[in-house]
Design a protein around this motif. Structure first.
Motif, PDB file in Angstrom:
ATOM      1  N   LEU A  39     -27.602  61.657  -2.071  1.00 24.22           N
ATOM      2  CA  LEU A  39     -26.715  62.876  -2.769  1.00 24.22           C
ATOM      3  C   LEU A  39     -25.485  62.125  -3.096  1.00 24.22           C
ATOM      4  O   LEU A  39     -25.178  60.976  -2.858  1.00 24.22           O
ATOM      5  N   SER A  40     -24.615  62.834  -4.002  1.00 25.88           N
ATOM      6  CA  SER A  40     -23.385  62.380  -4.336  1.00 25.88           C
ATOM      7  C   SER A  40     -22.421  61.732  -3.573  1.00 25.88           C
ATOM      8  O   SER A  40     -21.753  60.811  -3.774  1.00 25.88           O
ATOM      9  N   GLY A  41     -22.162  62.343  -2.272  1.00 26.31           N
ATOM     10  CA  GLY A  41     -21.287  62.106  -1.356  1.00 26.31           C
ATOM     11  C   GLY A  41     -21.403  60.600  -0.787  1.00 26.31           C
ATOM     12  O   GLY A  41     -20.491  59.818  -0.951  1.00 26.31           O
ATOM     13  N   PHE A  42     -22.833  60.206  -0.881  1.00 32.69           N
ATOM     14  CA  PHE A  42     -22.703  58.868  -0.324  1.00 32.69           C
ATOM     15  C   PHE A  42     -22.450  57.766  -1.306  1.00 32.69           C
ATOM     16  O   PHE A  42     -21.508  56.802  -0.882  1.00 32.69           O
ATOM     17  N   VAL A  43     -22.825  57.982  -2.469  1.00 32.65           N
ATOM     18  CA  VAL A  43     -22.521  56.971  -3.603  1.00 32.65           C
ATOM     19  C   VAL A  43     -20.674  56.977  -3.573  1.00 32.65           C
ATOM     20  O   VAL A  43     -20.280  55.870  -3.690  1.00 32.65           O
ATOM     21  N   ALA A  44     -20.143  58.144  -3.747  1.00 35.28           N
ATOM     22  CA  ALA A  44     -18.925  58.141  -3.930  1.00 35.28           C
ATOM     23  C   ALA A  44     -18.042  57.319  -2.696  1.00 35.28           C
ATOM     24  O   ALA A  44     -17.087  56.612  -2.941  1.00 35.28           O
ATOM     25  N   GLU A  45     -18.284  57.787  -1.466  1.00 39.30           N
ATOM     26  CA  GLU A  45     -17.646  57.329  -0.377  1.00 39.30           C
ATOM     27  C   GLU A  45     -17.926  55.930   0.003  1.00 39.30           C
ATOM     28  O   GLU A  45     -17.011  55.164   0.361  1.00 39.30           O
ATOM     29  N   MET A  46     -19.096  55.206  -0.094  1.00 42.31           N
ATOM     30  CA  MET A  46     -19.464  54.168  -0.072  1.00 42.31           C
ATOM     31  C   MET A  46     -18.551  53.130  -1.120  1.00 42.31           C
ATOM     32  O   MET A  46     -18.025  51.976  -0.775  1.00 42.31           O
ATOM     33  N   THR A  47     -18.708  53.570  -2.202  1.00 39.93           N
ATOM     34  CA  THR A  47     -17.908  52.765  -3.403  1.00 39.93           C
ATOM     35  C   THR A  47     -16.428  52.780  -2.930  1.00 39.93           C
ATOM     36  O   THR A  47     -15.858  51.794  -2.882  1.00 39.93           O
ATOM     37  N   VAL A  48     -15.741  53.808  -2.411  1.00 38.83           N
ATOM     38  CA  VAL A  48     -14.582  53.920  -2.153  1.00 38.83           C
ATOM     39  C   VAL A  48     -14.144  53.058  -0.857  1.00 38.83           C
ATOM     40  O   VAL A  48     -13.270  52.138  -0.973  1.00 38.83           O
ATOM     41  N   PHE A  49     -15.012  53.154   0.127  1.00 38.77           N
ATOM     42  CA  PHE A  49     -14.606  52.189   1.384  1.00 38.77           C
ATOM     43  C   PHE A  49     -15.063  50.689   1.007  1.00 38.77           C
ATOM     44  O   PHE A  49     -14.052  50.087   1.588  1.00 38.77           O
ATOM     45  N   VAL A  50     -16.023  50.335   0.255  1.00 38.31           N
ATOM     46  CA  VAL A  50     -16.301  49.001  -0.128  1.00 38.31           C
ATOM     47  C   VAL A  50     -15.024  48.363  -0.841  1.00 38.31           C
ATOM     48  O   VAL A  50     -14.344  47.326  -0.666  1.00 38.31           O
ATOM     49  N   GLY A  51     -14.557  49.204  -1.713  1.00 35.84           N
ATOM     50  CA  GLY A  51     -13.569  48.830  -2.585  1.00 35.84           C
ATOM     51  C   GLY A  51     -12.014  48.600  -2.063  1.00 35.84           C
ATOM     52  O   GLY A  51     -11.397  47.600  -2.102  1.00 35.84           O
ATOM     53  N   ILE A 105     -15.827  60.010   8.422  1.00 32.69           N
ATOM     54  CA  ILE A 105     -17.342  60.284   7.985  1.00 32.69           C
ATOM     55  C   ILE A 105     -17.811  60.817   9.412  1.00 32.69           C
ATOM     56  O   ILE A 105     -18.843  61.722   9.152  1.00 32.69           O
ATOM     57  N   VAL A 106     -17.551  60.347  10.534  1.00 32.07           N
ATOM     58  CA  VAL A 106     -18.151  60.663  11.776  1.00 32.07           C
ATOM     59  C   VAL A 106     -17.561  62.145  11.940  1.00 32.07           C
ATOM     60  O   VAL A 106     -18.597  63.073  12.359  1.00 32.07           O
ATOM     61  N   GLY A 129     -23.967  70.828   2.613  1.00 33.46           N
ATOM     62  CA  GLY A 129     -23.632  70.084   4.011  1.00 33.46           C
ATOM     63  C   GLY A 129     -23.924  68.637   4.121  1.00 33.46           C
ATOM     64  O   GLY A 129     -23.149  67.677   4.475  1.00 33.46           O
ATOM     65  N   LEU A 130     -24.976  68.388   3.833  1.00 34.79           N
ATOM     66  CA  LEU A 130     -25.666  66.804   3.789  1.00 34.79           C
ATOM     67  C   LEU A 130     -24.866  66.346   2.718  1.00 34.79           C
ATOM     68  O   LEU A 130     -24.576  64.824   2.880  1.00 34.79           O
ATOM     69  N   ALA A 131     -24.517  66.656   1.717  1.00 30.11           N
ATOM     70  CA  ALA A 131     -23.872  65.987   0.518  1.00 30.11           C
ATOM     71  C   ALA A 131     -22.569  65.878   0.961  1.00 30.11           C
ATOM     72  O   ALA A 131     -21.846  64.543   0.914  1.00 30.11           O
ATOM     73  N   ASN A 132     -21.784  66.651   1.990  1.00 29.63           N
ATOM     74  CA  ASN A 132     -20.447  66.460   2.259  1.00 29.63           C
ATOM     75  C   ASN A 132     -20.062  65.439   3.301  1.00 29.63           C
ATOM     76  O   ASN A 132     -19.326  64.698   3.223  1.00 29.63           O
ATOM     77  N   LEU A 133     -21.424  65.266   4.077  1.00 31.59           N
ATOM     78  CA  LEU A 133     -21.205  64.367   5.219  1.00 31.59           C
ATOM     79  C   LEU A 133     -21.917  63.031   4.599  1.00 31.59           C
ATOM     80  O   LEU A 133     -21.672  62.046   5.433  1.00 31.59           O
ATOM     81  N   GLY A 134     -22.002  63.144   3.381  1.00 31.40           N
ATOM     82  CA  GLY A 134     -22.624  61.580   2.904  1.00 31.40           C
ATOM     83  C   GLY A 134     -23.914  61.095   3.044  1.00 31.40           C
ATOM     84  O   GLY A 134     -24.200  59.867   3.102  1.00 31.40           O
ATOM     85  N   THR A 147      -3.889  58.236   4.381  1.00 29.67           N
ATOM     86  CA  THR A 147      -4.898  58.144   5.528  1.00 29.67           C
ATOM     87  C   THR A 147      -4.847  59.314   6.332  1.00 29.67           C
ATOM     88  O   THR A 147      -5.711  59.886   7.225  1.00 29.67           O
ATOM     89  N   VAL A 148      -3.513  59.704   6.815  1.00 27.35           N
ATOM     90  CA  VAL A 148      -3.316  60.798   7.533  1.00 27.35           C
ATOM     91  C   VAL A 148      -4.015  61.792   7.089  1.00 27.35           C
ATOM     92  O   VAL A 148      -4.703  62.884   7.675  1.00 27.35           O
ATOM     93  N   GLY A 149      -3.961  62.166   5.586  1.00 23.22           N
ATOM     94  CA  GLY A 149      -4.618  63.517   5.023  1.00 23.22           C
ATOM     95  C   GLY A 149      -5.946  63.325   5.478  1.00 23.22           C
ATOM     96  O   GLY A 149      -6.634  64.552   5.812  1.00 23.22           O
ATOM     97  N   VAL A 150      -6.652  62.068   5.109  1.00 23.58           N
ATOM     98  CA  VAL A 150      -8.211  61.960   5.456  1.00 23.58           C
ATOM     99  C   VAL A 150      -8.610  62.451   6.732  1.00 23.58           C
ATOM    100  O   VAL A 150      -9.620  63.183   6.776  1.00 23.58           O
TER     101      VAL A 150
END
Length: 493
Positions: free
Chosen positions: A391-403, A423-424, A382-387, A285-288
């Motif tokens: 784009l791929s970043g949204f799918v991955a990050e939302m799955t992570v946080f929901v899980g 994310i912000v 850049g847009l993929a990176n911020l989710g 969490t600190v690393g993120v």
């Protein structure tokens, strides 16, 4: 047939090295690399379809296309290969990065042949690692993947390349030492009768042995996965590496860390993982958050992306430690997404640097008017990176946080909320960076004479952007492949 098919992933890089050794002139070198990289990509795509066909035919085995050959009988070492859904998508990611990295290095100078020889050896280790089912063989390929990094950065890098190469090598070799200790501990704890992953998992190590060797193994692989506070080699290594090496390094090599943490540490020692996960959850969490905050204050394009990678790779380990099916599926999707978008970022940074001869964002502005193709590619990255959805970043990050939020207790949910602040922060530094270097007036008159992307650069960028958009718009196929394989491992918990 099966062993021959999977073994092609390690045989082709060897043939590429042989071809490079005998090549004379730039045309032959390029022909060898394009032929080999294209073949690897075609193999990876074929493997995806074969894997789906086998699963559709009700083949429920944990690993498919398995085969083994005794290598060293006294220590029960085998050349054992096999893949599940996680391995399949990692092989596909590796093949895409090797293919695009070849074109990103189209004009590599000097010592072109030698550069590609080491590049192929690194690829050899990566592909071998993802198909291996024997702990010793996996460790062997892991080392093969790490060793070329020293020369690839130390010889062909830029800036403080000798310092960065040595720092990277020493820290990753330290991690390798911990991994080897963990492997030997697991081997002896299982009664010294096998090093095969699935057999070791079925043997079920005594809990007291798990508690000793889980942290060693997790930290060992975590060093390569940018586990805080062992991440410090990563920004320096990325900043000094040549473009294709940064692409392969951040896009694939760092994924060996997350893959190893899941496939070896958690898979073989689930009770210890459950008991000790809280320690590493705090670190990840600190690393993120730290990685995202550190990226905000950087002035060098490569350092910005390097610290962004620390944040995203920490998110992979964070999700793995949550040990829910949704979170771990998200971790694999995050590895795939980050591999693609960080390779796109580093490719673009290399192309921009090759024209402007600077990576300092304070010396760049108005690039959209001068090099629109590269600038649009940078905006998409850049847009993929911020989710951004789609784009791929949204799918991955939302799955992570929901899980992660599925773990219903105050500790885990508090850490999840803290991790989501990244994310912000990511949106802040990405949008500010895009506005600074791409828009506004051109402040440096010399930049008005710069050219846009060449055909080989356009091919590299189009392939990566297509993969990022494809994963973002049609994520269900990949998600299903990964989720099925994750489920069988989660059942062990």
């Amino acid at each position: 047939m099966n062993i021959n098919f999977l073994s092609l992933f390690v045989l082709i890089p060897l043939l590429m090295m042989l071809g490079l050794w005998t090549a004379r002139g730039m045309k032959q070198i390029r022909a060898v690399m394009v032929t080999g990289a294209s073949t690897l990509l075609a193999l990876a795509v074929t493997l995806v379809f074969l894997y789906l066909h086998r699963r559709a035919g009700s083949d429920t085995a944990e690993m498919l296309f398995t085969a083994s050959q005794v290598w060293y009988a006294p220590l029960h070492i085998q050349y054992a290969v096999g893949v599940d859904g996680i391995s399949v998508v990692m092989l596909l990611l590796s093949a895409i990065i090797v293919f695009t990295g070849t074109f990103a290095s189209w004009r590599m100078q000097p010592l072109t042949k030698e550069f590609f020889l080491w590049f192929c050896l690194l690829s050899e280790g990566v592909f071998g690692f993802f198909i291996s089912l024997d702990l010793f063989t996996m460790f062997l390929f892991y080392e093969v993947a790490l060793i070329p990094m020293y020369l690839l950065i130390g010889v062909w890098g830029s800036g403080r390349k000798e310092y960065s190469a040595m720092k990277l090598t020493l820290m990753l070799m330290g991690g390798s030492t911990l991994i080897l200790m963990g492997i030997l501990g697991v081997y002896s704890g299982a009664g010294a009768t096998t090093m095969h992953l699935t057999e070791l998992a079925q043997a079920h190590l005594p809990v007291e042995i798990q508690h000793v060797f889980f942290p060693l193994t997790f930290v060992g692989f975590g060093v390569l996965g940018a586990l805080f506070p062992f991440h410090t080699w990563s920004p320096d290594g990325h900043a000094s590496a040549p473009t294709a090496v940064s692409m392969l390094h951040a896009g694939v090599l760092m994924k060996l860390g997350g893959y190893g943490c899941f496939r070896v540490a958690i898979y073989l020692m689930p009770e210890a993982a459950h008991d000790q996960a809280w320690i590493f959850l705090i670190l990840t969490t600190v690393g993120v958050v730290y990685g995202a905050l550190a990226a905000c204050v950087q002035k060098d394009l490569k350092y910005i992306n390097a610290y962004s990678s620390v944040s995203h790779c920490s998110l992979v380990l964070f999700a793995i430690l949550m040990m829910t099916q949704t979170a771990v599926t998200g971790a694999v999707l995050q590895m795939l997404s980050h591999g693609l978008m960080t390779a796109l970022f580093f490719a673009l940074i290399g192309m921009i640097y090759g024209r402007t001869h600077t990576r300092d964002i304070r010396e760049m502005s108005g690039l959209m008017k001068i090099m629109p193709f590269l600038s649009v590619g940078y905006v998409i990255a850049g847009l993929a990176n911020l989710g951004l959805p789609g784009l791929s970043g949204f799918v991955a990050e939302m799955t992570v946080f929901v899980g992660a939020f599925e773990v219903n207790d105050l500790f885990h949910r508090t850490l999840t909320v803290l991790a989501t602040t990244s994310i912000v922060i990511t949106a802040v530094y990405i949008l500010r960076l895009i506005g600074k270097i791409l828009y506004g007036e051109v402040e440096n008159p010399a930049h008005l004479k710069l050219t846009d992307a060449t055909w080989d650069e356009r091919l590299t960028l189009i392939c990566l952007i297509a993969a990022i958009a494809g994963m973002g718009l049609v994520p269900f196929g990949i998600s299903r492949i990964v989720s099925e394989s994750v489920g069988s491992v989660i059942a062990l918990y």
